[in-house]
Every structure is written in C-alpha cells, then in structure tokens.
Design an enzyme around this catalytic site. Structure first.
Site, short mmCIF file in Angstrom:
data_model
loop_
_atom_site.label_atom_id
_atom_site.label_comp_id
_atom_site.label_asym_id
_atom_site.label_seq_id
_atom_site.Cartn_x
_atom_site.Cartn_y
_atom_site.Cartn_z
N GLU A 213 0.97 5.22 12.83
CA GLU A 213 -0.34 4.82 13.29
C GLU A 213 -0.45 3.31 13.52
O GLU A 213 -1.08 2.87 14.47
CB GLU A 213 -1.42 5.26 12.29
CG GLU A 213 -2.80 4.98 12.88
CD GLU A 213 -3.92 5.69 12.14
OE1 GLU A 213 -3.67 6.22 11.06
OE2 GLU A 213 -5.04 5.68 12.68
N ASP A 214 0.17 2.54 12.65
CA ASP A 214 -0.06 1.10 12.70
C ASP A 214 1.10 0.26 13.24
O ASP A 214 0.98 -0.96 13.31
CB ASP A 214 -0.38 0.57 11.28
CG ASP A 214 -1.60 1.24 10.69
OD1 ASP A 214 -2.44 1.71 11.48
OD2 ASP A 214 -1.70 1.30 9.45
N HIS B 293 0.81 -1.23 0.00
CA HIS B 293 0.00 0.00 0.00
C HIS B 293 0.84 1.29 0.00
O HIS B 293 0.69 2.11 -0.91
CB HIS B 293 -1.01 -0.04 1.16
CG HIS B 293 -1.66 1.27 1.43
ND1 HIS B 293 -2.50 1.88 0.52
CD2 HIS B 293 -1.58 2.10 2.50
CE1 HIS B 293 -2.91 3.03 1.03
NE2 HIS B 293 -2.38 3.19 2.22
N HIS C 46 3.87 6.80 5.44
CA HIS C 46 2.65 7.48 5.92
C HIS C 46 1.82 6.70 6.92
O HIS C 46 1.15 7.29 7.76
CB HIS C 46 1.80 7.98 4.74
CG HIS C 46 0.89 6.96 4.13
ND1 HIS C 46 1.26 6.19 3.06
CD2 HIS C 46 -0.38 6.58 4.43
CE1 HIS C 46 0.27 5.40 2.73
NE2 HIS C 46 -0.74 5.60 3.55
N ASP D 28 -17.63 17.84 -25.66
CA ASP D 28 -16.22 17.62 -25.30
C ASP D 28 -15.96 16.20 -24.81
O ASP D 28 -15.10 15.96 -24.00
CB ASP D 28 -15.76 18.65 -24.25
CG ASP D 28 -16.57 18.55 -22.97
OD1 ASP D 28 -17.62 17.88 -22.97
OD2 ASP D 28 -16.16 19.15 -21.96
N ASP E 289 -2.92 8.05 -1.24
CA ASP E 289 -3.32 7.00 -0.30
C ASP E 289 -4.75 6.55 -0.62
O ASP E 289 -5.03 5.36 -0.76
CB ASP E 289 -3.23 7.62 1.11
CG ASP E 289 -3.85 6.77 2.19
OD1 ASP E 289 -3.44 5.62 2.34
OD2 ASP E 289 -4.75 7.28 2.90
MN MN Z 1 -2.64 4.58 3.96
#
Ligand code: MN
Length: 504
Positions: free
Chosen positions: A85-86, A57, A81, A268, A147
């Site tokens: 957090e993880d 990811h 990123h 268009d 993301d």
């Molecule tokens: Mn992410």
C-alpha cells in the site's frame, strides 16, 4: 504459562527473532530476516506521525504476534503488511519472494486498508470488508488486530479527531470481532487501549476504583492461592499453573455500568486461575475448592460441558474465601487456556512442547461472516448498526449444540427460519430447555431450542408476522403466504386433475 503482550516502545528485528526462535525452526528464521530486509528497504525514508522510522510499526505488529508463538508465515506477512500500500514494492514481487500464501495474506490486509469512506458510510463499509476478509482468511484479521493494537499505543501523536475515530472504531468494531473469534487477549488490549480516548472521564473513575480494589485484594489472593496449591498437592493433582488474573479495565467498566457503579457487587475483579492437565482434573480441582470453601449459590458455571458461543471453556465458581472475601476461580486445561487467550488464532499457535493445537472447526466463523454480510447489505445508518449489530444479539442452540445467532426477543419462529425456511414453514411448536412454549415466547441467550415440525402443515400463520424479530423470518412468511394465495387462486380458476383428488 501466563504470557503477556507487553509492547515495548521500540522493537527491533532482533527482538522479533528472539521470540520466534523460541518455537520455530531455524530455517524459518531466514524467512523472517528476509521479510524484514524487504520491508525495511521498502519503507526506508518513511516516518510515522510520531517521527519514528516507519519500520517500527510492522516490527511491533510482528512482535505482538510472535509473543503469541504464532506460525512464522503470519509473522512474515505482518512484517510485510504495509508494503504494497505504501511503497513501490508490489504484491507480485512479494509473491515471487515469499510464495502465494504470504502474498494472499498481505493482499487481504491491503484490501482492508484501502478505505476512502467517511462517516457512517465508512464505518459500515469497514465492517463489511472485515467480515469478507475474515471469511476468506481469518489470519488476515489476526494480523489486522496486531496492526491496530500497535496503532492504538501510538495514538498520542495524532490529531484529536482522528484519535477519537480510531479508538471508537477499535472499541465498536475490532474488539467485538476479536471477542467473537474467541481472542480474549486481543479483545482486552483493543478495549483497554481505546477506552481512555473514547470515554476519558469514565476511564479515570474506573481506573481509580480498580486500583484500590486491586490493592485491597492483594493479600487475600496470595493467601488463597497458597492454601489451594497445598491442597492440590496433597490430593495428588498436578497443576501446570495457578495465578491471579486481574480483570481488564474496560470489562470491569462494563460490569460497573450494569451494577450501577456498585463495585462490591462485582465478584471477579480478581479471579484465581488454575490450569491443569485434563478435564478430569478440572472437576477434581473444583471439588477440592468446594471442600475448602463454601460456594456462592448460582455462581458455579460449567462452560466445559456447555461452552460459550465463542468456544470458551472453563469451570467457574465463586466462593467465600479467607476473611469473608468473595473470590472467583477459573479452572481449565492448557488447551482451553490457549483457546481462551487466542481463540481462532490457536490454530496457528505452537505450545511449549512445539506442538500445534488441533485445528478446530472454524466453519462457524465463515457462516457468521455470511450472516453479518447479509445484515450489513440492508443497513443504511450508523445508529441502527450499533443497535442491531453485536450488542443486542442472543445466542441460542439447537439440540445438537449448533449456535443460532439471533436479535434480542427473537421467537422460536425466528429460530426455525434461521435453521431452514422449510423448518419455519412447517413449524408447529417449540420446546425451549425441554419445556413446551408458545411460538411467540422471546428466547434468551443460552436457550436450547427444539422445533417441532408438522409435515402436513400448509404453511406459516399470518399472526407470526406480529411477533417475529428477524427480516429473514418476516420475508419467508410473507412469501409463503403470497404463494399459497396464488395456489388457491389457481386452484379456483383451473379445473382440478382427477388423479390428484383422491376420495376421502
Ligand atoms: Mn499497519
């Protein structure tokens, strides 16, 4: 010249590095490898819902950004990123390894990720956080888009309810923000990837219709391009690129709705885009096209002289082409092209010459964030949010070209108070597109509004309260009226000072 953000199903660090190598210095690559090592170790043993190792990811997010030839610090932050957090790796250790700039971006993304709200509450909270993050560092939003785009490509492995929620949020929040930041490429991806999950039936219908139109268009597009290329060469105009651009699916859908599903009223569906060296060549190219084919009345748009509110610049014209076909041309310089694709991200973009584009003023983005924050503070429910937020807003201009962002049907009085409360209080008249208008005239997007100020005016008129559309104007008018009532009351009970009462 035309680039595409085709996202491969599995991305490796080698893929990312291969892209970054095209525009970055060798020494910068070390940082990319280091970020990968840290992220890979931190996420080891973690899997995504799809069963793939988690590292896929952040790699995909970095890959999307590297495809935009974006600054290496942003690539590094994208790789990292989801780490704080993880995983067990902290922001402090990221700061030690990569410095405060990268750590700051990662912190911003982590803050955005920590949302525990549900339902409408979550939606609004999300928006508010996004605007705060955007105001603090636009790069955080750029990473957040990458993301989200990767998450959208893997929605299939989530349960249906969650899938719908994420797609809807992308469509209603992320895409409009990308649009407002001028990031056409990301806006299109966010919309087209969400579309099938949010409106599955309309998606099928739109896709079938568009595929058919594309097949029909194929021939005359090639034919038209051939003629234009030859004529440009003959005129000695050096073009960097001339290609056909297919309209993105969701944006085609929006047009279809507007035109009651009458596809033949959409001109268009395919546009021919010509990229030239400079502005003079843009106008020269327009002249050449009009010499070959007759333009449709009212379809010549000069967004170079008058850019769109999000900064978009180009010349547009629709012509009667070969075999009675109707085709739109978009003519722009290389710089305008990058801005149209990348918007604010163009600041951190390196072009083929390895040159970073000149930083454009992004103060407006910060101002916008402030405005939206103010709106959001007063919001309590989702429906009103949807109505008020992006859809029903118009963009008007001061004579100097500053953008004033207002709700639909706002009046010159709303405009005046938006510029400054004193301009509102002293507002005596208004000129819209050089015409005098009454102060209750509803404004339209694109109007240039000049407020006529009377310095001797005592204050706002109570009648304005019936026609203004913004809370800002309403509360200023009320306050001013209250204040003037108080003043006259004080004047009544307090003896007037001799000094101030001059003989008339
Ligand atoms: Mn992410």
């Amino acid at each position: 010249m035309p680039h595409s953000t085709a996202i491969p199903t599995t991305v490796t660090i080698e893929d990312v590095v291969a892209l970054v190598r095209k525009y970055a210095r060798r020494s910068d690559l070390d940082m990319v490898w280091l970020a990968y090592d840290v992220a890979n170790r931190a996420h080891s043993g973690q899997n995504r819902k799809s069963g793939e190792p988690y590292i896929v990811h952040p790699l995909a997010a970095a890959y999307i950004l590297a495809g935009m030839r974006i600054d290496v610090t942003i690539i590094v932050a994208a790789l990292l990123h989801d780490v704080p957090e993880d995983t067990a790796v902290t922001l402090e250790s990221i700061e030690n390894d990569f410095g405060p700039d990268v750590a700051g971006m990662v912190r911003g993304i982590t803050k955005l990720g920590k949302l525990k709200y549900r339902g409408a509450e979550r939606y609004i909270e999300n928006l508010r956080k996004m605007f705060v993050a955007m105001a603090e560092d636009v790069r955080v939003m750029i990473i957040k888009f990458a993301d989200r785009i990767h998450n959208l490509t893997t929605l299939g492995s989530l349960e249906e309810k969650k899938r719908y929620r994420i797609a809807l949020e992308s469509l209603e929040i992320y895409a409009p923000i990308a649009h407002r930041l001028g990031m056409g490429e990301f806006k299109g991806l966010l919309e087209d990837l969400s579309f099938p999950y949010v409106y599955p039936k309309d998606f099928e219908r739109t896709k079938t219709l568009r595929d058919k139109l594309f097949t029909d268009a194929g021939n005359y597009i090639d034919q038209t391009l051939k003629i234009v290329r030859a004529e440009l060469k003959e005129a000695g105009i050096h073009y960097l690129d001339a290609h056909g651009r297919k309209k993105q699916l969701y944006s085609f859908y929006q047009k279809l709705i507007k035109k009651n599903w009458e596809a033949d009223k959409i001109y268009d569906i395919v546009a021919l885009r010509i990229i030239v060296e400079d502005i003079a060549d843009c106008y020269a190219t327009l002249g050449i096209i009009h010499k070959i084919w007759r333009p449709l009345k009212g379809r010549i748009k000069d967004y170079i002289a008058q850019p769109k509110p999000n900064g978009y610049q180009s010349l547009h014209t629709t012509i009667f082409g070969p075999d009675g076909s109707v085709i739109e041309f978009q003519i722009r310089t290389r710089e305008m092209h990058y801005e149209a694709e990348f918007g604010v991200a163009a600041h951190w973009h390196y072009d083929e010459r390895g040159v970073k584009l000149p930083a454009k003023d992004i103060i407006w983005a910060k101002e916008l964030a402030q405005v939206q924050k103010d709106i959001l503070v007063n919001l309590s429910d989702l429906e009103r949010l949807k109505v008020d937020f992006f859809r029903n807003r118009i963009f008007t201009f001061t004579p100097k070209g500053d953008v004033i962002d207002l709700p639909e049907d706002a009046t010159p009085v709303d405009f005046a108070y938006n510029v400054h409360s004193e301009i509102g209080n002293k507002c005596a008249g208004a000129r819209v597109n050089d015409q005098m208008v009454s102060l209750d005239t509803p404004l339209q997007s694109g109007d240039v509004v000049e407020i006529i100020v009377d310095k001797n005016r005592r204050g706002p008129s109570q009648d304005w309260l019936f026609t203004v559309k913004t809370n800002q104007a309403r509360s200023h008018i009320k306050n001013s009226i209250k204040a003037s009532r108080l003043t006259s009351w004080f004047k009544f009970i307090l003896p007037q000072k001799k000094k101030s009462s001059k003989a008339v």
